[in-house]
Motif scaffolding. Structure first.
Motif, mmCIF file in Angstrom:
data_model
loop_
_atom_site.group_PDB
_atom_site.id
_atom_site.type_symbol
_atom_site.label_atom_id
_atom_site.label_comp_id
_atom_site.label_asym_id
_atom_site.label_seq_id
_atom_site.Cartn_x
_atom_site.Cartn_y
_atom_site.Cartn_z
ATOM 1 N N MET A 1 1.119 -1.436 0.162
ATOM 2 C CA MET A 1 0.218 0.065 0.478
ATOM 3 C C MET A 1 1.044 1.145 0.255
ATOM 4 S SD MET A 1 -3.443 0.830 2.547
ATOM 5 C CE MET A 1 -2.590 2.278 3.499
ATOM 6 N N GLU A 2 0.674 1.853 -0.949
ATOM 7 C CA GLU A 2 1.118 3.529 -1.488
ATOM 8 C C GLU A 2 0.650 4.512 -0.159
ATOM 9 O OE1 GLU A 2 1.977 7.033 -4.475
ATOM 10 O OE2 GLU A 2 1.767 4.706 -4.877
ATOM 11 N N ALA A 3 2.035 5.049 0.572
ATOM 12 C CA ALA A 3 1.949 6.181 1.679
ATOM 13 C C ALA A 3 1.354 7.033 1.111
ATOM 14 C CB ALA A 3 2.747 6.080 2.710
ATOM 15 N N GLU A 4 0.256 8.227 1.984
ATOM 16 C CA GLU A 4 -0.331 9.220 1.158
ATOM 17 C C GLU A 4 0.541 9.913 1.196
ATOM 18 O OE1 GLU A 4 -3.382 12.278 3.966
ATOM 19 O OE2 GLU A 4 -2.982 10.439 4.482
ATOM 20 N N MET A 5 0.265 11.254 0.814
ATOM 21 C CA MET A 5 1.478 12.127 0.443
ATOM 22 C C MET A 5 0.609 13.529 0.894
ATOM 23 S SD MET A 5 3.082 11.446 -2.829
ATOM 24 C CE MET A 5 2.046 11.634 -4.830
ATOM 25 N N TYR A 6 1.697 14.312 0.473
ATOM 26 C CA TYR A 6 0.953 15.767 1.897
ATOM 27 C C TYR A 6 1.292 16.581 0.481
ATOM 28 C CZ TYR A 6 0.758 19.601 5.228
ATOM 29 O OH TYR A 6 0.560 20.921 5.661
ATOM 30 N N GLN A 7 -0.019 18.157 1.067
ATOM 31 C CA GLN A 7 0.387 18.746 0.082
ATOM 32 C C GLN A 7 0.997 19.443 0.871
ATOM 33 O OE1 GLN A 7 -3.250 19.617 -2.251
ATOM 34 N NE2 GLN A 7 -2.465 21.159 -4.208
ATOM 35 N N TYR A 8 1.789 19.883 -0.145
ATOM 36 C CA TYR A 8 2.835 21.306 0.815
ATOM 37 C C TYR A 8 2.335 22.915 0.833
ATOM 38 C CZ TYR A 8 6.632 23.661 3.083
ATOM 39 O OH TYR A 8 7.635 24.740 4.067
ATOM 40 N N LEU A 9 1.227 22.464 1.028
ATOM 41 C CA LEU A 9 0.569 24.709 0.355
ATOM 42 C C LEU A 9 1.535 25.563 1.171
ATOM 43 C CD1 LEU A 9 -3.006 23.557 0.040
ATOM 44 C CD2 LEU A 9 -1.447 23.869 -1.863
ATOM 45 N N ASP A 10 1.779 25.146 2.552
ATOM 46 C CA ASP A 10 2.356 26.751 3.078
ATOM 47 C C ASP A 10 3.491 27.083 2.350
ATOM 48 O OD1 ASP A 10 0.605 26.255 5.483
ATOM 49 O OD2 ASP A 10 1.701 24.936 6.630
ATOM 50 N N SER A 11 4.148 26.297 0.573
ATOM 51 C CA SER A 11 4.579 26.856 0.668
ATOM 52 C C SER A 11 4.638 28.451 -0.823
ATOM 53 C CB SER A 11 5.864 26.064 -1.025
ATOM 54 O OG SER A 11 5.151 25.423 -2.043
ATOM 55 N N GLY A 12 3.097 27.947 -1.389
ATOM 56 C CA GLY A 12 2.562 28.525 -1.658
ATOM 57 C C GLY A 12 2.466 28.310 -3.017
ATOM 58 N N LEU A 13 2.606 26.884 -3.417
ATOM 59 C CA LEU A 13 2.595 26.077 -4.605
ATOM 60 C C LEU A 13 1.941 25.355 -4.604
ATOM 61 C CD1 LEU A 13 6.849 26.160 -5.275
ATOM 62 C CD2 LEU A 13 5.443 27.723 -6.418
ATOM 63 N N ARG A 14 0.776 25.523 -5.516
ATOM 64 C CA ARG A 14 -0.008 23.892 -5.306
ATOM 65 C C ARG A 14 0.247 22.153 -6.031
ATOM 66 N NH1 ARG A 14 -3.346 27.075 -9.009
ATOM 67 N NH2 ARG A 14 -1.702 26.202 -10.750
ATOM 68 N N ASP A 15 1.642 22.833 -6.874
ATOM 69 C CA ASP A 15 2.003 21.295 -7.209
ATOM 70 C C ASP A 15 3.228 20.608 -6.179
ATOM 71 O OD1 ASP A 15 0.283 21.840 -9.143
ATOM 72 O OD2 ASP A 15 1.843 22.885 -10.165
ATOM 73 N N VAL A 16 3.416 20.627 -4.817
ATOM 74 C CA VAL A 16 4.330 20.282 -4.542
ATOM 75 C C VAL A 16 4.152 19.507 -3.529
ATOM 76 C CG1 VAL A 16 6.211 20.594 -2.435
ATOM 77 C CG2 VAL A 16 6.308 22.469 -4.707
ATOM 78 N N TRP A 17 3.967 18.369 -3.672
ATOM 79 C CA TRP A 17 3.787 17.188 -2.523
ATOM 80 C C TRP A 17 4.994 16.592 -1.897
ATOM 81 C CZ3 TRP A 17 -1.515 15.880 -2.003
ATOM 82 C CH2 TRP A 17 -1.829 16.594 -3.155
ATOM 83 N N LEU A 18 4.628 15.986 -0.744
ATOM 84 C CA LEU A 18 5.908 16.062 -0.125
ATOM 85 C C LEU A 18 5.626 13.803 -0.103
ATOM 86 C CD1 LEU A 18 6.364 18.042 3.009
ATOM 87 C CD2 LEU A 18 8.188 18.215 0.994
ATOM 88 N N LYS A 19 6.238 13.660 0.264
ATOM 89 C CA LYS A 19 6.370 11.707 0.204
ATOM 90 C C LYS A 19 6.402 11.689 1.067
ATOM 91 C CE LYS A 19 7.149 7.878 -3.058
ATOM 92 N NZ LYS A 19 8.391 7.281 -4.360
ATOM 93 N N ASN A 20 7.785 11.806 2.006
ATOM 94 C CA ASN A 20 8.047 11.584 3.100
ATOM 95 C C ASN A 20 8.458 13.476 3.842
ATOM 96 O OD1 ASN A 20 10.668 11.796 2.293
ATOM 97 N ND2 ASN A 20 10.513 9.654 1.659
ATOM 98 N N GLY A 21 9.566 12.637 4.394
ATOM 99 C CA GLY A 21 9.904 14.118 5.723
ATOM 100 C C GLY A 21 8.817 14.580 6.609
ATOM 101 N N TYR A 22 7.142 14.678 6.781
ATOM 102 C CA TYR A 22 6.982 15.145 7.935
ATOM 103 C C TYR A 22 5.876 13.914 8.596
ATOM 104 C CZ TYR A 22 2.907 13.102 4.394
ATOM 105 O OH TYR A 22 2.377 12.573 4.110
ATOM 106 N N ARG A 23 5.276 14.257 9.774
ATOM 107 C CA ARG A 23 3.912 13.378 10.681
ATOM 108 C C ARG A 23 3.358 14.517 11.029
ATOM 109 N NH1 ARG A 23 5.764 14.441 16.046
ATOM 110 N NH2 ARG A 23 7.507 15.529 16.427
ATOM 111 N N LYS A 24 2.098 13.820 11.146
ATOM 112 C CA LYS A 24 0.905 14.344 10.973
ATOM 113 C C LYS A 24 0.788 14.790 12.720
ATOM 114 C CE LYS A 24 -1.815 13.415 7.110
ATOM 115 N NZ LYS A 24 -3.117 13.187 7.059
ATOM 116 N N VAL A 25 0.609 16.045 13.333
ATOM 117 C CA VAL A 25 0.757 16.087 14.844
ATOM 118 C C VAL A 25 -0.295 16.768 15.897
ATOM 119 C CG1 VAL A 25 2.952 16.679 14.750
ATOM 120 C CG2 VAL A 25 1.743 18.317 14.539
#
Length: 150
Positions: A1-25
């Motif tokens: 099962m593929e991990a959920e990616m995170y859309q990094y909207l705080d960058s101000g860009l719509r097309d930036v997605w993080l595959k890892n390197g983040y965690r929900k808190v």
């Protein structure tokens, strides 16, 4: 099962997605996301934007300008434009001119590569915003003119 990616909207860009390197808190204010090494992430985003073919979008242009820590008015002054023009480019109301696109990419590329002269120039340009209307005091000293502290 593929991990959920995170859309990094705080960058101000719509097309930036993080595959890892983040965690929900969970915070006292609700759900949030914690990102590892945000400065490194932003540097990588800017590097990829500088390399991309085609003209930068307004949001991409803004992202790189901010990574250089330049204000709209300072960049506008360097480019021979006005701050409102830069704002229009960044909001997508008008296209980023080709020369402005190329200039910003080149300056970022050199600053990122550690070109001390470019980094010093960018820092100097940013400092000039504080001194745009500084008074110049000159005094005649024997055979020539000298600048004095205002």
């Amino acid at each position: 099962m593929e991990a959920e990616m995170y859309q990094y909207l705080d960058s101000g860009l719509r097309d930036v997605w993080l595959k890892n390197g983040y965690r929900k808190v969970e915070t006292p204010h609700g759900s949030g996301v914690s990102i590892v090494d945000v400065l490194g992430l932003h540097r990588t985003i800017a590097r990829e934007l500088v390399k991309k073919p085609g003209r930068l979008s307004g949001g991409e242009f803004r992202f790189i300008r901010k990574e250089l820590e330049m204000s709209q008015s300072r960049l506008a002054a360097v480019l021979g434009a006005d701050a409102q023009a830069v704002a229009r480019w960044e909001t997508g109301k008008t296209k980023v001119p080709k020369m402005a696109d190329r200039f910003l990419r080149a300056v970022y590329r050199e600053a990122d590569a550690g070109n001390a002269h470019i980094r010093k120039l960018v820092d100097w340009l940013n400092d000039q915003a504080e001194h745009d209307h500084a008074r110049m005091v000159l005094a005649r000293a024997k055979t020539d003119w000298k600048a004095e502290a205002a």
